[in-house]
Write a protein that holds these residues in place. Structure first.
Motif, PDB file in Angstrom:
ATOM      1  N   THR A  21       0.880  -1.171   0.000  1.00 21.60           N
ATOM      2  CA  THR A  21       0.000   0.000   0.000  1.00 21.60           C
ATOM      3  C   THR A  21       0.909   1.211   0.000  1.00 21.60           C
ATOM      4  OG1 THR A  21      -1.402  -1.280   1.469  1.00 21.60           O
ATOM      5  CG2 THR A  21      -1.931   1.037   1.201  1.00 21.60           C
ATOM      6  N   ILE A  22       0.760   2.092  -0.954  1.00 26.93           N
ATOM      7  CA  ILE A  22       1.645   3.261  -0.955  1.00 26.93           C
ATOM      8  C   ILE A  22       0.830   4.541  -0.951  1.00 26.93           C
ATOM      9  CG2 ILE A  22       3.673   2.271  -2.052  1.00 26.93           C
ATOM     10  CD1 ILE A  22       2.623   3.617  -4.618  1.00 26.93           C
ATOM     11  N   PRO A  23       1.504   5.611  -0.543  1.00 27.05           N
ATOM     12  CA  PRO A  23       0.777   6.887  -0.471  1.00 27.05           C
ATOM     13  C   PRO A  23       0.553   7.477  -1.859  1.00 27.05           C
ATOM     14  CG  PRO A  23       3.058   7.176   0.176  1.00 27.05           C
ATOM     15  CD  PRO A  23       2.878   5.717  -0.049  1.00 27.05           C
ATOM     16  N   LEU A  24      -0.583   8.092  -2.022  1.00 25.82           N
ATOM     17  CA  LEU A  24      -0.913   8.713  -3.291  1.00 25.82           C
ATOM     18  C   LEU A  24      -0.838  10.218  -3.236  1.00 25.82           C
ATOM     19  CD1 LEU A  24      -4.035   6.648  -4.372  1.00 25.82           C
ATOM     20  CD2 LEU A  24      -1.692   6.405  -5.131  1.00 25.82           C
TER      21      LEU A  24
ATOM     22  N   TYR B 156      -3.054   7.231   1.785  1.00 26.72           N
ATOM     23  CA  TYR B 156      -2.695   5.956   1.183  1.00 26.72           C
ATOM     24  C   TYR B 156      -3.701   5.444   0.179  1.00 26.72           C
ATOM     25  CZ  TYR B 156       1.303   5.461   4.163  1.00 26.72           C
ATOM     26  OH  TYR B 156       2.505   5.656   4.750  1.00 26.72           O
TER      27      TYR B 156
ATOM     28  N   ARG C  84      -5.663  -0.890  -0.372  1.00 29.48           N
ATOM     29  CA  ARG C  84      -4.768  -1.909   0.147  1.00 29.48           C
ATOM     30  C   ARG C  84      -4.102  -2.672  -1.005  1.00 29.48           C
ATOM     31  NH1 ARG C  84      -4.837  -5.672   4.615  1.00 29.48           N
ATOM     32  NH2 ARG C  84      -5.582  -3.950   5.883  1.00 29.48           N
ATOM     33  N   ASN C  85      -2.740  -2.746  -0.929  1.00 27.99           N
ATOM     34  CA  ASN C  85      -1.987  -3.600  -1.870  1.00 27.99           C
ATOM     35  C   ASN C  85      -2.250  -3.284  -3.330  1.00 27.99           C
ATOM     36  OD1 ASN C  85      -0.794  -4.864   0.236  1.00 27.99           O
ATOM     37  ND2 ASN C  85      -2.068  -6.685   0.164  1.00 27.99           N
TER      38      ASN C  85
ATOM     39  N   TYR D 134      -0.308  -1.552  -5.252  1.00 29.70           N
ATOM     40  CA  TYR D 134       0.924  -1.315  -6.008  1.00 29.70           C
ATOM     41  C   TYR D 134       1.902  -2.447  -5.742  1.00 29.70           C
ATOM     42  CZ  TYR D 134       5.275   0.809  -7.380  1.00 29.70           C
ATOM     43  OH  TYR D 134       6.470   1.038  -7.975  1.00 29.70           O
TER      44      TYR D 134
ATOM     45  N   ILE E 168       8.577  -0.719   1.150  1.00 23.91           N
ATOM     46  CA  ILE E 168       8.780   0.687   0.752  1.00 23.91           C
ATOM     47  C   ILE E 168       8.283   1.546   1.892  1.00 23.91           C
ATOM     48  CG2 ILE E 168       8.173   2.397  -0.973  1.00 23.91           C
ATOM     49  CD1 ILE E 168       8.951   0.392  -2.609  1.00 23.91           C
ATOM     50  N   TYR E 169       8.980   2.605   2.191  1.00 28.08           N
ATOM     51  CA  TYR E 169       8.421   3.556   3.137  1.00 28.08           C
ATOM     52  C   TYR E 169       8.817   4.955   2.733  1.00 28.08           C
ATOM     53  CZ  TYR E 169      13.041   3.725   5.261  1.00 28.08           C
ATOM     54  OH  TYR E 169      14.366   3.880   5.478  1.00 28.08           O
TER      55      TYR E 169
END
Lengths: 915, 387
Positions: A818-821, A834, A837-838, A840, A884-885
């Motif tokens: 899950t990454i920030p948009l 974010y 969920r999942n 990316y 990833i963070y």
């Protein structure tokens, strides 16, 4: 001289007696000479007997009439071990087995059923008790027993000639007749064979091929020894594993022997029983520091890990870096990922069975090893030759040095991380038919991060097993044991908040398993399993006088899981066989228990409670019954191609509570109860298997589709630890997975190993009423271990018997994250919004490992044998992204980072001694 | 729970040798912008300050996309409205109400109409009154060479349970060297600096950046002991002379606490191995015409209590000046003396001048001019007479 005189006198007397013409024979200490004279004079029989000193010294005392004389002589002779046969005017006396004076009945014609003639001694007996030579003909069964139509069952044990250890997985088969069998976990085989002379072949990995000539009359017993093959470098035409894969109805069974495990390069050079599981198709992990694995799209808590019948809850040490099993003690591992036999239950995705060896029954041997981080030692041997053997292994780590090299200011210099484990087993042969096994396992991990915090966990398993061969058709195994897993965290940094938290799960089980070979078409496996659970979900206690932490003990959970199962392996024809299994299981949480009931159809919360229910101790809270079907079918077109299909349904009554991506050591478990339903799942699979290239390569292609229900996932902000009413914070999730796995395996030869490619998808979906609070609004999303493409290669090349190299390649699609948009400023800092969920995927994963195995001395006569392994883990040094963070602390431009666990090539070296 | 953070440290430690972190740009997906963000809690005894903004793409260097020209007001459950007026200060746009003393037994909501005409409203929230701050203290750790400032709070009535803090820091510091003279580039002369125009004493201020919240539900008393606020090392300018921290405390409802806790978890830097999956938690603001629209922010209501704490360099006893200021005497330079104009152009400033000896001592500007790191704005409450 004196003797001769006596004889003469005796003879005279007897002759005198004779000449008086009485009807009675009265002899005192008469020798055979005398008797022969009497026989000739009175019956006209010429007597023949061996002129041995033993025979000469025989003396008989007789008092019979005329009619009974010969009978009496015969009886007396028999007592002495001689037999007498009367035929054609002769009275022949021989030692031991009697002469046959005529041809057997029906020698020239049809066989006639004869009456049971059991009074006669068997004419031919089994000469040897253990078969080992090709040059003898081993006769099975008693030829004089009434003939039964159909086949005869031949059974026995196959053992290693040198160590006496039972050999597992040996293929036993005949050239004609298309029957085969495989030795089971105790080295025991049972094969129905037609009557008459035939050759029985035995092939096993690492053993010399054995061929025995048999002459089968009836059901019988034949124990066989096989010799270890010292040189196996040239290509072999047919391998036991080839046959095994094609012949059995078992789908999705992966079996790996320990020598293969030892050759696969692993991080830090430790032969890792669990890491080998990850090289098999259909098995994935979330990442390198994860202790769990996912089989065909199942979650990490859906795998049943059995170690000598005991259940292991935490199968790794040091956060997944090392496995909890000692490779020196392990014999093999079996992973059932598709058709799971009816005797297993309790988890819905797979069963991983790890079996110990019994130990060398001839002499005491052992080994010791040193690696970068761990040291190990094992000892095995007979306590009483060929009757009782033991095996013992221990491992420990000295990894504190890694923490010791850290600088003082990091605060972790005084930290410590360590683990150790001990495995022990004893097998005792009570008699020919009964054996007793005892197993025990203990492992402990401890970490101390700083002066204030520490964490430790333990596994403890003990089991006892009794195996009995009831008769040639029927055997049983009864086992019972105790499993225990617990962990504890301590944090005493802040005296007001100082706490310690415990979790433990204990279970006691009883299993009874029966195998009944009814006839050559049906073989039944049935039995009963019961497990009692005792789970302490959490206990939070204050530490120290100043601590204000409230003591909180979550109520103990108790449950019982029982199952009855029956499965029939039915050989409809030689080509087509079916395995029909039914497992009926009952689960219930047990009192004493108090729980709430909630309004149906509403999300469970404090405001939707209807009622409180109290259940007394020992009573069933909410029994849940259900059948589980285990069906598979196999059609073998010929020896080189077969097709299988299977359907499995499973139930799982225990859930792991975890909302982290990887298994974290503080994950706890929970039993199903009135508010949490068991997980259910089913899988349908289809596969094709064949041997190509002159049977040097095995090919298998399997496709599957799977559905799972009632898997637990959590609401945002859910508190997992110490939550007494977790039913309010969980969301029921369903899952579906499908995929196709293709594998090429070359088990023998200088170059051996396998290549597997899998395409698979796993999707999850939260089910619930309030769509707004569901992840992805209740739509399907990828699971964290959904990696569509997966390619694994394990290859080993043996240059000589002493020198081999291994290569391991692992490629897979990146896992979803899950990454920030979007970013926004809130609360005096940058915050991230974010995605779903999942949604990316991180970049693809690729890793290659390489190792060299050197055995400096290969002389069989040396006292010790040593092995050196050198290798590099992650040879290409690729920085595979684990996660990833984003850094929101360093300014308005939000920079993403990727974390790699092993970002550089890691070389290692280990040294092992075997004595 | 804390144990999870510790585990992350252990993994980071064990894999210290081999793991690594590299910058990363994800490809192949669309970023979003312009999601509405409303921030500002309703102050029931004072001014309510609200900021309305829109979200930005991650790579955007601007800090905040303020929304101008919106209508913002606080409304009570009975319909009483309290308007917030727009104030523009440079780039920043805020909506501030007048001083309101609102009844604490009623609930209030925040309403916003954006320039495009859409109306947004928060849920009605009950005002929460926090207990007074018990104390603020510091602890100097000589082994780890750091000082940590803590706040202690408690509610004898056991009603609060969820606390949130913010703080503002003010500190006074000096330049490394006291400049008595300055060089005038127009007159090429050295001029004496009177005391009142010194470049030696300066002040600076800052605000808390992290989300500081705590829940006492697992304790037997409603008491917070030593909640860490800020940590400093031995070379931190803040503790070099005099430091002041003013802590502002508010009480949160359980839902507000959960929202902030989720926000804090999502902003965690170590987004790795054992952290839970980030997930969005809904705030309590809705768009009236489109309830499905995502609006970020959580509006609470209540009052704030403040407490100021000051500590001097000698009390903290940690600071030491590690900076070495190179001094240059241009008249004595080899091979030849350097003219003052050159020194000035190279970024040096004089600190002393002896006209009789015709010698001057120069250092780099940052060594003698504290305004490179602060301002001459002394806070009104400052207890000394420096200027």
């Amino acid at each position: 001289m004196k003797k001769l005189n006596l004889l003469l006198i005796a003879t005279l007397f007897s002759v005198l007696a004779f000449s008086q013409q009485t009807e009675r024979f009265v002899l005192k200490s008469a020798g055979l000479d005398t008797i022969s004279v009497i026989a000739y004079k009175n019956f006209g029989l010429k007597m023949y007997y061996p002129r041995t000193p033993e025979c000469d010294s025989l003396k008989f005392t007789i008092n019979t009439d005329y009619a009974g004389f010969l009978g009496e002589i015969t009886t007396l002779l028999r007592r002495e071990g001689y037999s007498a046969t009367r035929t054609k005017g002769m009275f022949i006396i021989v030692k031991g087995t009697p002469l046959i004076s005529s041809l057997p009945q029906g020698y020239f014609g049809k066989t006639k059923e004869s009456d049971s003639g059991d009074e006669l001694n068997p004419l031919l007996t089994n000469g040897e008790s253990i078969a080992r030579s090709e040059n003898k003909i081993y006769k099975i069964g008693d030829p004089n027993r009434p003939k039964v139509t159909g086949r005869s069952i031949v059974s026995g044990y196959v053992k290693d000639l040198d160590s006496g250890e039972p050999l597992i997985g040996i293929a036993v088969y005949t050239d004609k007749g298309n029957t085969s069998a495989v030795t089971d976990a105790y080295g025991f085989y049972r094969i129905p064979l037609p009557r008459g002379e035939q050759a029985l072949n035995l092939k096993g990995y690492g053993m010399e091929d054995t061929k025995l000539m048999l002459d089968v009359y009836n059901d019988g017993n034949l124990d066989i020894v096989m010799k270890e093959k010292v040189y196996s470098l040239k290509g072999v035409v047919l391998s036991a594993e080839n046959t095994q894969n094609l012949r059995s109805t078992q789908m999705g069974l992966e079996k790996v022997r320990i020598d293969r495990i030892k050759h696969v390069p692993a991080a830090f050079g430790e032969a890792d029983v669990l890491k080998i599981v990850l090289t098999l198709p259909g098995v994935k992990t979330v990442g390198e520091a994860s202790g769990g694995f996912n089989v065909r799209g199942g979650a990490t808590d859906q795998n049943l890990i059995l170690f000598n019948e005991g259940t292991i809850y935490n199968p790794t040490h040091l956060f997944g870096l090392f496995s909890a099993f000692n490779a020196d003690i392990v014999n093999d591992i079996e992973l059932y990922k598709s058709t799971i036999p009816a005797r297993y239950g309790g988890r819905i995705s797979s069963v991983l069975e790890i079996n110990n060896r019994d130990g060398n029954s001839k002499k005491i041997t052992g080994s010791a090893g040193i690696g970068l981080l761990t040291g190990k030692f094992h000892l095995e041997g007979p306590l009483k030759k060929d009757k009782t053997t033991f095996i013992l292994g221990a491992r420990t780590t000295y990894s504190d040095w890694i923490l010791g090299i850290l600088p003082e200011s990091s605060g972790y210099k005084s930290g410590a991380a360590s683990f150790h484990d001990v495995t022990a087993g004893i097998s005792h042969k009570l008699d020919e038919k009964n054996t007793l096994y005892l197993h025990a396992y203990y492992s402990k991990d401890g970490f101390k991060f700083s002066m204030d915090t520490s964490f430790n966990y333990q596994n403890l398993n003990a089991s006892i097993k009794w195996r009995s061969l009831i008769n040639e058709h029927h055997n049983l195994v009864i086992s019972s044991g105790y499993d225990h897993y617990n962990y504890r965290t301590n944090d005493v940094g802040n005296p007001v908040n100082a706490y310690s938290m415990n979790f433990s799960i204990k279970q006691g089980f009883v299993k009874a398993n029966f195998n009944w070979l009814i006839n050559e078409k049906h073989s039944l496996n049935y039995g009963l399993n019961t497990v009692f659970f005792h789970l302490s979900p959490g206990r939070l206690s204050p530490v120290g006088d100043e601590s204000l932490v409230n003591e909180k003990i979550l109520p103990t959970e108790r449950g019982v899981e029982s199952a009855l199962y029956l499965s029939d392996n039915w050989s409809i024809t030689d080509k087509f066989s079916l395995d029909l299994g039914l497992r009926y299981s009952l689960y219930s949480a047990l009192g004493e228990k108090k729980y709430y009931t909630y309004y149906p159809g509403e999300p469970k919360s404090e405001s939707t409670i209807i009622d409180t229910v109290t259940v007394a101790g020992g009573k069933l809270v909410k029994p849940m019954l259900g059948p589980e079907f285990r069906i598979s079918a196999r059609y073998a077109f010929n020896n080189d191609f077969s097709v299988k299909a299977g359907f499995n349904s499973m139930r799982q009554n225990i859930h792991m509570l975890s909302n982290t991506t990887a298994i974290s050591p503080t994950d706890t478990w929970k039993l199903s109860d009135a508010n949490i339903d068991p997980q259910k799942g089913w899988q349908a699979a289809f596969g094709m298997y064949g041997n190509i290239l002159n049977r040097r390569i095995e090919v298998s292609l399997e496709g599957y589709y799977k559905e799972m229900y009632n898997y637990l996932d959590y609401k945002s902000g859910a508190i997992i630890n110490m939550n007494e009413f977790i039913e309010r914070d969980v969301v029921e999730t369903s899952g579906r997975a499908y995929g196709a796995e293709i594998m090429f395996k070359k088990p023998l030869g200088k170059l051996n190993g396998w290549l597997a490619y899998t395409y698979s998808r796993t999707m999850l979906r939260q089910v619930g009423e309030d769509k707004g609070s569901l992840i992805n609004r209740g739509d399907w999303y990828s699971a964290s271990y959904d990696k569509p493409h997966d390619l694994k290669v394990v290859a080993n090349y043996k240059f000589t018997q002493r020198f081999s190299i291994s290569l391991n390649v692992d490629y897979s699609s990146g896992r979803p994250v899950t990454i920030p948009l979007s970013k926004y400023y809130y609360g005096n800092g940058y915050r991230l919004f974010y995605s779903d969920r999942n949604a990316y995927r991180i970049p693809d994963y690729f890793r290659m490992d390489f190792s060299i195995n050197i055995e400096p001395s290969h002389n069989l006569k040396l006292l010790t044998h040593s092995t050196i392994t050198l290798g590099v883990y992650n040879l290409t040094g690729r920085k595979n992204a684990y996660s990833i963070y984003y850094d929101t602390q360093s300014g308005s431009k939000i920079q993403g980072y990727k974390l790699s666990i092993f970002g550089a090539p890691i070389p290692y070296i280990t040294y092992n001694i075997k004595f | 729970m804390k144990n999870k953070t510790n585990i992350i440290y252990v993994i980071a430690t064990l894999l210290f040798v081999t793991s690594c972190v590299t910058p990363f740009e994800p490809e192949g997906y669309e970023q979003l912008e312009n999601i509405l963000v409303i921030e500002g809690d309703i102050n029931t005894s004072g001014k309510t300050e609200v900021i309305v903004s829109r979200s930005l793409k991650l790579g955007d260097i601007s800090k905040r996309n303020y929304v101008k020209g919106a209508s913002v007001w606080v409304e009570s459950e009975t319909g009483m409205k309290y308007t917030a007026y727009q104030y523009i200060n440079g780039q920043e746009v805020r909506y501030i109400t007048g001083y309101n003393y609102l009844a604490t037994d009623k609930s209030y909501k925040l309403c916003v109409i954006t320039p495009d005409g859409k109306q947004y409203e928060s849920d009605l929230v009950k005002p929460l009154i926090p207990p007074p701050v018990e104390s603020v203290e510091f602890v100097t750790d000589t082994t780890l060479k750091e000082v940590t400032f803590y706040v202690n709070a408690s509610d004898p009535a056991n009603k609060t349970h969820y606390y949130k803090w913010t703080y503002t820091e003010d500190w006074e510091f000096t330049a490394h060297k006291y400049a008595n003279f300055e060089y005038n580039p127009l007159t090429f002369k050295m001029e004496e600096i009177p005391d009142y125009r010194n470049k030696y004493y300066c002040w600076n201020k800052s605000e808390s950046k992290s989300i500081l919240i705590y829940s006492t539900t697992h304790l037997s008393e409603d008491r917070v002991y030593r909640m860490p606020l800020v940590k400093m090392g031995p070379n931190d300018l803040r503790i070099s002379l005099l430091y002041s921290i003013e802590v502002s405390q508010q009480a949160l409802s359980k839902e507000a606490y959960q929202y902030w806790e989720n926000l804090r978890k999502n902003s965690d830097q170590l987004g790795g191995i054992f952290s839970p999956q980030p997930s969005e938690m809904r705030g309590n603001i809705k768009c009236l015409s489109d309830p499905e629209e995502v609006v970020l922010g959580y509006i609470s209501a209540g009052t704030y209590v403040k407490k100021r704490f000051m500590a001097s360099k000698s009390e903290i006893n940690l600071y030491w000046d590690d900076h070495v200021c190179e001094i240059i005497i241009p008249e004595k330079a080899v091979p030849m003396p350097i003219p003052w104009s050159t020194m000035h152009e190279d970024g040096y400033v004089p600190i002393s001048y002896n006209p009789s000896e015709r010698e001057s001592v120069w250092v780099l500007k940052e060594c003698a001019d504290c305004r490179t790191k602060g301002t001459k704005n002394k806070p009104s409450f400052w207890p000394n007479n420096h200027y």
